[in-house]
Design an enzyme around this catalytic site. Structure first.
Site: not given
Length: 282
Positions: A84, A82
């Site tokens: 953020d 991922d």
């Protein structure tokens, strides 16, 4: 099975009593120093109650602990991440919203989505809608002024790339940032949402398929198929509820600075050390 225990400071010197206590609780045959910040307790015998007690003890001492078999990094072929609050320290959409003076409203929705309280797709549509009319130049300002890599990210990537693993950045954020991360960090694959921009302004809409939890999982599966590997040969890292589906198909799932719902379901939780903490597991 082994216990790998690591922290931000010298573990054996600063946490000697804690390590000895865990060695006794787990019946460890040997304590091996991996490096000053990490030790491995070998051939431990932990039932669920003992393991839970060890996890609580480590958390209170700000140590990360992993209970698992001895593995080689070469058993894996892909690292999927991922973006953020995992690869980078910020939530890009929150910082973009700050340029509109709307950070509190957007951040509140982001947090609820990451905890799994709001369905991600709905939350993204609501948040992006609040950005309507913002000058597109705000995206570059966020990248230049606010985006920082998470602790240990660069070293972790260098090491897994040297070991021959492919890298995938799959994000519920935006291609503006994943494209820059791809070239900056020499990543192999990226997939994220496309913000609609007309006349150099954000329209408040996303173009194409929204990268939600299902799309993240499909992306990991697709890249594994392209590479001719099983998803069990993937290490998948995330922090929010929308990462759980892709983490669930991985051979090793890593919760990084994650929400409790994610920590509870991951193979390993890195709450204190950097992303390079995964290297000590092998």
């Amino acid at each position: 099975m082994n216990l790998t225990i690591q922290g931000l400071h010298a573990v054996l010197t600063e946490q000697a009593a804690t390590i000895q206590s865990i060695a006794q609780m787990s019946g460890a045959e040997k304590i091996l120093e991996i490096n000053p910040n990490a030790v491995r307790l070998e051939n431990v015998q932990c039932d669920a109650d003992i393991l839970q007690a060890i996890q609580k003890l480590c958390f209170s001492a700000q140590l990360d602990v992993y209970h698992g078999p001895a593995q080689q990094l070469s058993e894996f072929k892909l690292v999927a991440m991922d973006m953020d609050s995992t690869l980078i320290t910020i939530e890009c959409i929150d910082e973009i919203a700050d340029m509109q003076g709307l950070k509190p409203q957007v951040a509140e929705i982001t947090e609820a989505a990451m905890r799994g309280e709001i369905e991600f797709q709905e939350s993204l549509i609501r948040r992006v809608g609040l950005l309507k009319g913002l000058e597109a130049s705000a995206l570059q300002r966020v990248y230049d002024q606010r985006l920082q890599l998470s602790l240990g990210a660069e070293y972790m990537l260098q090491q897994v790339q040297q070991a021959g693993l492919k890298t995938l950045l799959v994000s519920g954020g935006f291609t503006f940032f994943t494209d820059r991360m791809k070239s900056r960090l020499n990543l192999d694959y990226t997939h994220a949402n496309v913000l609609e921009i007309i006349d150099d302004k954000l329209t408040g809409k996303v173009v194409g398929t929204i990268v939600n939890a299902d799309e993240k999982k499909r992306t990991v599966e697709k890249i594994c198929t392209e590479l001719g590997i099983s998803t069990q040969q993937a290490i998948v890292m995330g922090d929010g509820a929308n990462d759980l589906k892709m983490m669930g198909i991985a051979g090793l799932s890593v919760a990084f600075r994650a929400k409790p719902v994610v920590r509870a379901q991951a193979n390993v939780a890195l709450n204190f050390v950097g992303l390079d903490g995964i290297l000590n597991l092998f």
